[in-house]
Design a protein around this motif. Structure first.
Motif, mmCIF file in Angstrom:
data_model
loop_
_atom_site.group_PDB
_atom_site.id
_atom_site.type_symbol
_atom_site.label_atom_id
_atom_site.label_comp_id
_atom_site.label_asym_id
_atom_site.label_seq_id
_atom_site.Cartn_x
_atom_site.Cartn_y
_atom_site.Cartn_z
ATOM 1 N N ARG A 1 38.405 8.779 40.822
ATOM 2 C CA ARG A 1 37.492 9.887 40.567
ATOM 3 C C ARG A 1 37.234 10.677 41.846
ATOM 4 O O ARG A 1 37.266 11.914 41.850
ATOM 5 C CB ARG A 1 36.183 9.345 40.002
ATOM 6 N N ALA A 2 36.989 9.971 42.945
ATOM 7 C CA ALA A 2 36.745 10.658 44.220
ATOM 8 C C ALA A 2 37.985 11.432 44.661
ATOM 9 O O ALA A 2 37.888 12.565 45.136
ATOM 10 C CB ALA A 2 36.353 9.635 45.281
ATOM 11 N N ALA A 3 39.164 10.832 44.499
ATOM 12 C CA ALA A 3 40.402 11.500 44.903
ATOM 13 C C ALA A 3 40.650 12.732 44.050
ATOM 14 O O ALA A 3 41.118 13.766 44.548
ATOM 15 C CB ALA A 3 41.578 10.537 44.792
ATOM 16 N N MET A 4 40.321 12.651 42.748
ATOM 17 C CA MET A 4 40.521 13.800 41.874
ATOM 18 C C MET A 4 39.614 14.951 42.278
ATOM 19 O O MET A 4 40.019 16.124 42.250
ATOM 20 C CB MET A 4 40.251 13.400 40.420
ATOM 21 N N VAL B 1 44.205 22.013 34.696
ATOM 22 C CA VAL B 1 45.633 21.973 34.368
ATOM 23 C C VAL B 1 46.465 21.750 35.630
ATOM 24 O O VAL B 1 47.438 20.994 35.618
ATOM 25 C CB VAL B 1 46.049 23.263 33.636
ATOM 26 N N LEU B 2 46.072 22.387 36.733
ATOM 27 C CA LEU B 2 46.779 22.150 37.994
ATOM 28 C C LEU B 2 46.667 20.686 38.422
ATOM 29 O O LEU B 2 47.650 20.079 38.869
ATOM 30 C CB LEU B 2 46.204 23.041 39.098
ATOM 31 N N GLY B 3 45.467 20.128 38.287
ATOM 32 C CA GLY B 3 45.289 18.720 38.641
ATOM 33 C C GLY B 3 46.140 17.805 37.775
ATOM 34 O O GLY B 3 46.732 16.835 38.261
ATOM 35 N N LEU B 4 46.231 18.122 36.484
ATOM 36 C CA LEU B 4 47.073 17.336 35.590
ATOM 37 C C LEU B 4 48.542 17.445 35.991
ATOM 38 O O LEU B 4 49.285 16.454 35.926
ATOM 39 C CB LEU B 4 46.889 17.812 34.145
ATOM 40 N N ALA B 5 48.967 18.640 36.434
ATOM 41 C CA ALA B 5 50.355 18.808 36.879
ATOM 42 C C ALA B 5 50.665 17.893 38.053
ATOM 43 O O ALA B 5 51.760 17.323 38.143
ATOM 44 C CB ALA B 5 50.608 20.266 37.268
ATOM 45 N N VAL B 6 49.683 17.721 38.941
ATOM 46 C CA VAL B 6 49.892 16.843 40.101
ATOM 47 C C VAL B 6 49.883 15.384 39.674
ATOM 48 O O VAL B 6 50.806 14.615 39.984
ATOM 49 C CB VAL B 6 48.816 17.106 41.175
ATOM 50 N N VAL B 7 48.840 14.978 38.946
ATOM 51 C CA VAL B 7 48.707 13.571 38.559
ATOM 52 C C VAL B 7 49.832 13.161 37.604
ATOM 53 O O VAL B 7 50.387 12.064 37.714
ATOM 54 C CB VAL B 7 47.329 13.322 37.928
ATOM 55 N N GLY B 8 50.168 14.049 36.676
ATOM 56 C CA GLY B 8 51.197 13.717 35.705
ATOM 57 C C GLY B 8 52.605 13.980 36.170
ATOM 58 O O GLY B 8 53.569 13.613 35.472
ATOM 59 N N LEU C 1 46.989 13.476 49.018
ATOM 60 C CA LEU C 1 46.058 13.723 47.927
ATOM 61 C C LEU C 1 46.678 13.336 46.582
ATOM 62 O O LEU C 1 46.022 12.739 45.728
ATOM 63 C CB LEU C 1 45.668 15.201 47.896
ATOM 64 N N ALA C 2 47.943 13.691 46.394
ATOM 65 C CA ALA C 2 48.622 13.383 45.133
ATOM 66 C C ALA C 2 48.705 11.876 44.923
ATOM 67 O O ALA C 2 48.471 11.379 43.811
ATOM 68 C CB ALA C 2 50.019 14.001 45.127
#
Length: 406
Positions: A184-187, A223-230, A163-164
């Protein structure tokens, strides 16, 4: 600022052209010297390449990060997070985010990450030669760090890593529409995964972050999603980029192997300065803005080219060279100003930990296999692959002798 259109000289590839994506540094060097606040005729954007200009831009509220993200090539908005907000909204989101990614959180997971790094190097030693150090060292390390933060079981790590990886498409603000749709779909899938995970019994620091009443549920997930993507892919790629520079230099390897934790962090800062995975960050001016190198009008799309600023000779002596003990080292690999990357400590500390252990465990480690090539991508700055002979029994490639050149 010049009033006439300024174009790169013939023979210097535009940094966004295929050849320039592989080696953008000639263009960055020319622009920084001749037009550090540059209105780019090819893209219509402003490219800011000087260190003084980038640091001023990153601190100036006239340059909106939220508006910069809305300029992405996608049909919807990214989830609400520090990346997509400015001013008071950004500060409100950032304070809880520090509970998840700040220094205290890293202290709590440091011992576990050290064990993960040791196990990762032990497994790597069983194969002797790594065909791709990013896939076999960088990505597993990034997964291990976030797994510790999120309290993932061992059997949850592989699905999380998938996923990441898929969601990391969202790093690129200039991703073409088809790729942006995949991102977008993965996010969305990643957000659903995190939503279900945070309903379970959680370890600290994620438990403390998820319980913070300053955030709505959607903001918490953003914020959790940003932690993963970033955090995931930048940490993974930073290992490959660092090894490209580190392994051909026995003197630096030896110093890192003998050094302290602080010395390893200093070396990691220098490696990030030379080849940061995130080479620029996007903004839009909400009003006319004045930088040391020129004026940018309201409504302009702007890129702060961090990779160019990090090699500015006005700030860094011998900017094209690896100086593992460079101090101070005010690099911009993690951005600056209010939007300074919250995951900076995570990337810096985890990378330094793995690299110092690697050179102590495998002091003869060397690059091997085909000559490493830089990928023709904008974000992240990454190698297509990087072979490493952990015991140095083969013939090294001898790369890394020039300024990040392919």
């Amino acid at each position: 600022m010049t009033t006439a259109a300024v174009r790169l000289p013939a023979g210097i590839a535009h940094p966004f052209a295929p050849a320039g994506r592989v080696d953008p540094y000639p263009a960055y060097t020319w622009l920084r010297a001749h037009d550090p606040v540059h209105r780019d005729p090819m893209t219509g954007m402003w490219l800011v390449t000087g260190y003084a200009d980038c640091t001023a831009l990153l601190k100036d509220p006239a340059f909106s990060a939220a508006a910069g993200q809305r300029e992405r090539a996608r049909e919807d908005d990214l989830p609400v997070s520090m990346l997509t907000s400015d001013g008071a909204d950004h500060a409100r989101l950032r304070a809880p985010g520090a509970r998840l990614l700040g220094p205290a959180a890293m202290v709590q997971i440091a011992d576990g990450v050290a064990r993960d790094a040791d196990a990762l190097l032990e497994r790597a030693g069983e194969r002797d030669v790594l065909t791709d150090a990013v896939e076999q060292l960088g990505s597993p390390l990034a997964t291990a760090v976030l797994a510790r933060l999120f309290g993932l079981r061992d059997d949850q790590r592989a699905p999380f890593a998938q996923l990441a990886r898929a969601a990391s498409v969202n790093l690129d603000p200039l991703a073409p529409p088809p790729l942006a749709r995949l991102g977008r779909a993965a996010m969305g899938e990643l957000t659903r995964y995190l939503d279900a995970h945070t309903d379970q019994a959680l370890p600290s620091p994620l438990r403390d972050f998820a319980a913070d009443t300053r955030l709505t549920r959607q903001e918490m997930l953003g914020v959790l999603g940003l932690a993963v993507v970033g955090g995931w892919q930048p940490l993974a790629e930073s290992i490959g980029n660092a090894l490209y520079w580190l392994l051909p230099r026995p003197d630096v390897r030896a110093a890192l192997a003998l050094g302290t934790t602080d010395a390893a962090g200093t070396a990691m800062d220098e490696l990030l300065r030379l080849e940061a995975p995130i080479p620029f960050t996007a903004r839009v001016t909400v009003r006319d803005a004045e930088l040391p190198g020129g004026r940018i009008p309201a409504g302009s799309r702007v890129l702060a080219v961090l990779a160019a600023a990090n090699r500015d000779p006005a700030v860094f002596a011998d900017p094209e060279q690896l100086r593992h003990d460079r101090s101070p080292n005010p690099h911009l690999a993690f951005g600056g100003g209010p939007h300074f990357c919250l995951a900076a400590r995570l990337v810096r500390q985890s990378g330094a930990l793995l690299l110092s252990r690697l050179v102590r465990t495998y002091p003869a480690a060397a690059l091997t296999g085909p000559e490493p090539r830089w990928a023709a991508t904008l974000i992240p700055r990454r190698l297509t692959s990087l072979g490493v002979d952990l015991n140095g029994t083969g013939t090294g490639t001898g790369t890394g002798t020039e300024a990040g050149r392919a």
